[in-house]
Motif scaffolding. Sequence first.
Motif, PDB file in Angstrom:
ATOM      1  N   ALA A   1      45.927  27.649  41.034  1.00  0.00           N
ATOM      2  CA  ALA A   1      45.989  28.673  39.985  1.00  0.00           C
ATOM      3  C   ALA A   1      47.385  29.267  39.811  1.00  0.00           C
ATOM      4  O   ALA A   1      47.681  29.874  38.775  1.00  0.00           O
ATOM      5  CB  ALA A   1      44.994  29.785  40.293  1.00  0.00           C
ATOM      6  N   ILE A   2      48.262  29.096  40.794  1.00  0.00           N
ATOM      7  CA  ILE A   2      49.623  29.625  40.698  1.00  0.00           C
ATOM      8  C   ILE A   2      50.353  29.020  39.501  1.00  0.00           C
ATOM      9  O   ILE A   2      51.216  29.666  38.887  1.00  0.00           O
ATOM     10  CB  ILE A   2      50.400  29.358  42.007  1.00  0.00           C
ATOM     11  CG1 ILE A   2      49.764  30.125  43.167  1.00  0.00           C
ATOM     12  CG2 ILE A   2      51.868  29.748  41.862  1.00  0.00           C
ATOM     13  CD1 ILE A   2      50.395  29.838  44.525  1.00  0.00           C
TER      14      ILE A   2
ATOM     15  N   GLY B   1      42.991  38.728  52.876  1.00  0.00           N
ATOM     16  CA  GLY B   1      42.730  40.020  52.265  1.00  0.00           C
ATOM     17  C   GLY B   1      43.984  40.627  51.654  1.00  0.00           C
ATOM     18  O   GLY B   1      43.936  41.225  50.568  1.00  0.00           O
ATOM     19  N   LEU B   2      45.128  40.482  52.344  1.00  0.00           N
ATOM     20  CA  LEU B   2      46.384  40.990  51.789  1.00  0.00           C
ATOM     21  C   LEU B   2      46.726  40.268  50.486  1.00  0.00           C
ATOM     22  O   LEU B   2      47.175  40.888  49.516  1.00  0.00           O
ATOM     23  CB  LEU B   2      47.512  40.803  52.806  1.00  0.00           C
ATOM     24  CG  LEU B   2      47.422  41.635  54.093  1.00  0.00           C
ATOM     25  CD1 LEU B   2      48.551  41.252  55.044  1.00  0.00           C
ATOM     26  CD2 LEU B   2      47.465  43.123  53.788  1.00  0.00           C
ATOM     27  N   GLY B   3      46.513  38.956  50.466  1.00  0.00           N
ATOM     28  CA  GLY B   3      46.766  38.205  49.250  1.00  0.00           C
ATOM     29  C   GLY B   3      45.837  38.600  48.127  1.00  0.00           C
ATOM     30  O   GLY B   3      46.257  38.748  46.970  1.00  0.00           O
ATOM     31  N   PHE B   4      44.569  38.796  48.465  1.00  0.00           N
ATOM     32  CA  PHE B   4      43.609  39.174  47.446  1.00  0.00           C
ATOM     33  C   PHE B   4      43.954  40.538  46.850  1.00  0.00           C
ATOM     34  O   PHE B   4      43.755  40.772  45.654  1.00  0.00           O
ATOM     35  CB  PHE B   4      42.207  39.184  48.035  1.00  0.00           C
ATOM     36  CG  PHE B   4      41.106  39.290  47.013  1.00  0.00           C
ATOM     37  CD1 PHE B   4      41.030  38.397  45.960  1.00  0.00           C
ATOM     38  CD2 PHE B   4      40.155  40.288  47.096  1.00  0.00           C
ATOM     39  CE1 PHE B   4      40.029  38.485  45.008  1.00  0.00           C
ATOM     40  CE2 PHE B   4      39.143  40.392  46.155  1.00  0.00           C
ATOM     41  CZ  PHE B   4      39.078  39.485  45.107  1.00  0.00           C
ATOM     42  N   ALA B   5      44.489  41.439  47.679  1.00  0.00           N
ATOM     43  CA  ALA B   5      44.892  42.757  47.182  1.00  0.00           C
ATOM     44  C   ALA B   5      45.941  42.627  46.088  1.00  0.00           C
ATOM     45  O   ALA B   5      45.879  43.310  45.054  1.00  0.00           O
ATOM     46  CB  ALA B   5      45.433  43.607  48.331  1.00  0.00           C
ATOM     47  N   LEU B   6      46.909  41.752  46.293  1.00  0.00           N
ATOM     48  CA  LEU B   6      47.949  41.566  45.276  1.00  0.00           C
ATOM     49  C   LEU B   6      47.371  40.982  43.988  1.00  0.00           C
ATOM     50  O   LEU B   6      47.755  41.383  42.877  1.00  0.00           O
ATOM     51  CB  LEU B   6      49.048  40.649  45.815  1.00  0.00           C
ATOM     52  CG  LEU B   6      50.017  41.275  46.823  1.00  0.00           C
ATOM     53  CD1 LEU B   6      50.926  40.209  47.420  1.00  0.00           C
ATOM     54  CD2 LEU B   6      50.842  42.375  46.172  1.00  0.00           C
ATOM     55  N   THR B   7      46.444  40.031  44.112  1.00  0.00           N
ATOM     56  CA  THR B   7      45.857  39.459  42.895  1.00  0.00           C
ATOM     57  C   THR B   7      45.042  40.493  42.138  1.00  0.00           C
ATOM     58  O   THR B   7      45.002  40.476  40.904  1.00  0.00           O
ATOM     59  CB  THR B   7      44.961  38.248  43.225  1.00  0.00           C
ATOM     60  OG1 THR B   7      43.790  38.672  43.928  1.00  0.00           O
ATOM     61  CG2 THR B   7      45.707  37.216  44.053  1.00  0.00           C
ATOM     62  N   LEU B   8      44.404  41.406  42.868  1.00  0.00           N
ATOM     63  CA  LEU B   8      43.585  42.423  42.218  1.00  0.00           C
ATOM     64  C   LEU B   8      44.430  43.465  41.490  1.00  0.00           C
ATOM     65  O   LEU B   8      44.170  43.799  40.330  1.00  0.00           O
ATOM     66  CB  LEU B   8      42.692  43.114  43.246  1.00  0.00           C
ATOM     67  CG  LEU B   8      41.551  42.286  43.833  1.00  0.00           C
ATOM     68  CD1 LEU B   8      40.863  43.063  44.946  1.00  0.00           C
ATOM     69  CD2 LEU B   8      40.550  41.892  42.758  1.00  0.00           C
ATOM     70  N   VAL B   9      45.431  43.986  42.174  1.00  0.00           N
ATOM     71  CA  VAL B   9      46.225  45.068  41.592  1.00  0.00           C
ATOM     72  C   VAL B   9      47.122  44.549  40.472  1.00  0.00           C
ATOM     73  O   VAL B   9      47.119  45.086  39.355  1.00  0.00           O
ATOM     74  CB  VAL B   9      47.053  45.768  42.680  1.00  0.00           C
ATOM     75  CG1 VAL B   9      47.994  46.807  42.056  1.00  0.00           C
ATOM     76  CG2 VAL B   9      46.137  46.438  43.697  1.00  0.00           C
ATOM     77  N   ALA B  10      47.898  43.500  40.761  1.00  0.00           N
ATOM     78  CA  ALA B  10      48.782  42.949  39.725  1.00  0.00           C
ATOM     79  C   ALA B  10      47.970  42.335  38.595  1.00  0.00           C
ATOM     80  O   ALA B  10      48.225  42.591  37.411  1.00  0.00           O
ATOM     81  CB  ALA B  10      49.710  41.898  40.339  1.00  0.00           C
TER      82      ALA B  10
ATOM     83  N   ALA C   1      54.130  39.294  41.842  1.00  0.00           N
ATOM     84  CA  ALA C   1      53.107  39.825  42.739  1.00  0.00           C
ATOM     85  C   ALA C   1      51.828  38.989  42.674  1.00  0.00           C
ATOM     86  O   ALA C   1      51.186  38.725  43.703  1.00  0.00           O
ATOM     87  CB  ALA C   1      52.800  41.277  42.380  1.00  0.00           C
ATOM     88  N   LEU C   2      51.465  38.543  41.479  1.00  0.00           N
ATOM     89  CA  LEU C   2      50.253  37.741  41.325  1.00  0.00           C
ATOM     90  C   LEU C   2      50.407  36.385  42.007  1.00  0.00           C
ATOM     91  O   LEU C   2      49.488  35.911  42.697  1.00  0.00           O
ATOM     92  CB  LEU C   2      49.942  37.562  39.841  1.00  0.00           C
ATOM     93  CG  LEU C   2      48.684  36.758  39.490  1.00  0.00           C
ATOM     94  CD1 LEU C   2      47.450  37.353  40.147  1.00  0.00           C
ATOM     95  CD2 LEU C   2      48.506  36.702  37.968  1.00  0.00           C
ATOM     96  N   ALA C   3      51.555  35.744  41.840  1.00  0.00           N
ATOM     97  CA  ALA C   3      51.789  34.439  42.468  1.00  0.00           C
ATOM     98  C   ALA C   3      51.777  34.552  43.991  1.00  0.00           C
ATOM     99  O   ALA C   3      51.195  33.713  44.692  1.00  0.00           O
ATOM    100  CB  ALA C   3      53.113  33.856  41.989  1.00  0.00           C
ATOM    101  N   ALA C   4      52.413  35.607  44.518  1.00  0.00           N
ATOM    102  CA  ALA C   4      52.418  35.806  45.965  1.00  0.00           C
ATOM    103  C   ALA C   4      51.002  36.035  46.496  1.00  0.00           C
ATOM    104  O   ALA C   4      50.625  35.532  47.557  1.00  0.00           O
ATOM    105  CB  ALA C   4      53.311  36.997  46.323  1.00  0.00           C
TER     106      ALA C   4
END
Length: 393
Positions: free
Chosen positions: A188-189, A120-129, A88-91
């Motif tokens: 960063a991936i 924004g969708l990508g940032f959501a995954l980085t925040l939650v995961a 999830a973080l990589a995506a």
Amino acid sequence: MTTSSPSRTPAAPARPPLLTGALTLRFVSMVGASASLFLLLSAVPLYARESGAGGDTAGLATGALMLATALGELGAPRLVARFGYRAALAAGLFLLGAPALVLTASGTMAWIVAVCFVRGLGFALTLVAGGALTASLIPAERRGEGLALVGVVGGVPNLVALPLGVWLGEHVGYGAVSVAAGALALVAIASVPGLPDRELIDGESVGVLAGLRTGALVRPGAVFAATAVAAGIVVTFVPLAVPSSMGAVATAALFVQPAVSTAGRWWAGRLGDRHGAARLVLPGLLLSAAGVLLTALIRTPVAVVGGVALFGAGFGIAQNATLTLMYARVSTASYGTVSALWNLAYDGGMGVGAVGFGMLADRTGYSSAFVLTAALMLLAVVPAVRDRSTRCP
């Protein structure tokens, strides 16, 4: 004659280490995501205005970014549960970085909004995961201090990238800023495969919808949302609100606000571990509102810089206190839900602030809109007072 050895006071148990190898590696992806976001956060509305958008519609770019982030955060815990932290973080890093590379391919508002929405969708995954993973790597007895350290590491890119994006856009060009923002997230991936994954999850999970019905999580989240509304306004509209002759003041304000916020988070974390984070929620809210009120004097450089500094202090305190409270009230299996709810308050608040303030200021003027914002923030005093009497477990 024998003498007994003097009694010794038992040594206090050693505190568990805070900065581990895993947490240090996690900081790489955190810095990449944060720098990528903040490099464009204030630059995009200026690029939109340069491309022909008005001040009110320029706020739609920030609004789209934060709306998509808020929507993504609702579904992100399920993705984390299914695919794990790393995937999830990589995506998320990919979706945050790749669209930034093509931001300036078109200057139409529709294109700018679309790019911001995907980011924004990508940032959501980085925040939650990333948020859930980070919290799992911090010892419970040092949670406030650990989250403060996380705030400092995450705040440095904010501190540098927010004013730098505006400056580079004006002096180098918005295309170069967009490419830099995209590259930071994509590079960063490479740090993600070395991070721990599912083995950190323990306990019974609380879903997002159940969390929204839990007062112990909703109260601090509501208070933080009120301060986040003001944060969206400050980063989007301070550069637009101050007279053009005060451009240096806007840049200074965008530097001061994250700097003071970072210091506020660190102070609140250390104090909260000793005396309880619940006691800091109300002071954080009141300081934030006072700062927004002072910023209403948009033609006075000292007031603008002082106002965003005061707001930054309150915002940093509210960030640490509310997040510490929410993590302390759930098991590690629900860290993803807490991360989603807290960041939903953050990004939803910023999005509402950016869009709503633009429409409000178009009718009342910037100064009056800042005053009204400060007044509306005080509605969150009620949940703040309730949590002030609640001790953190």
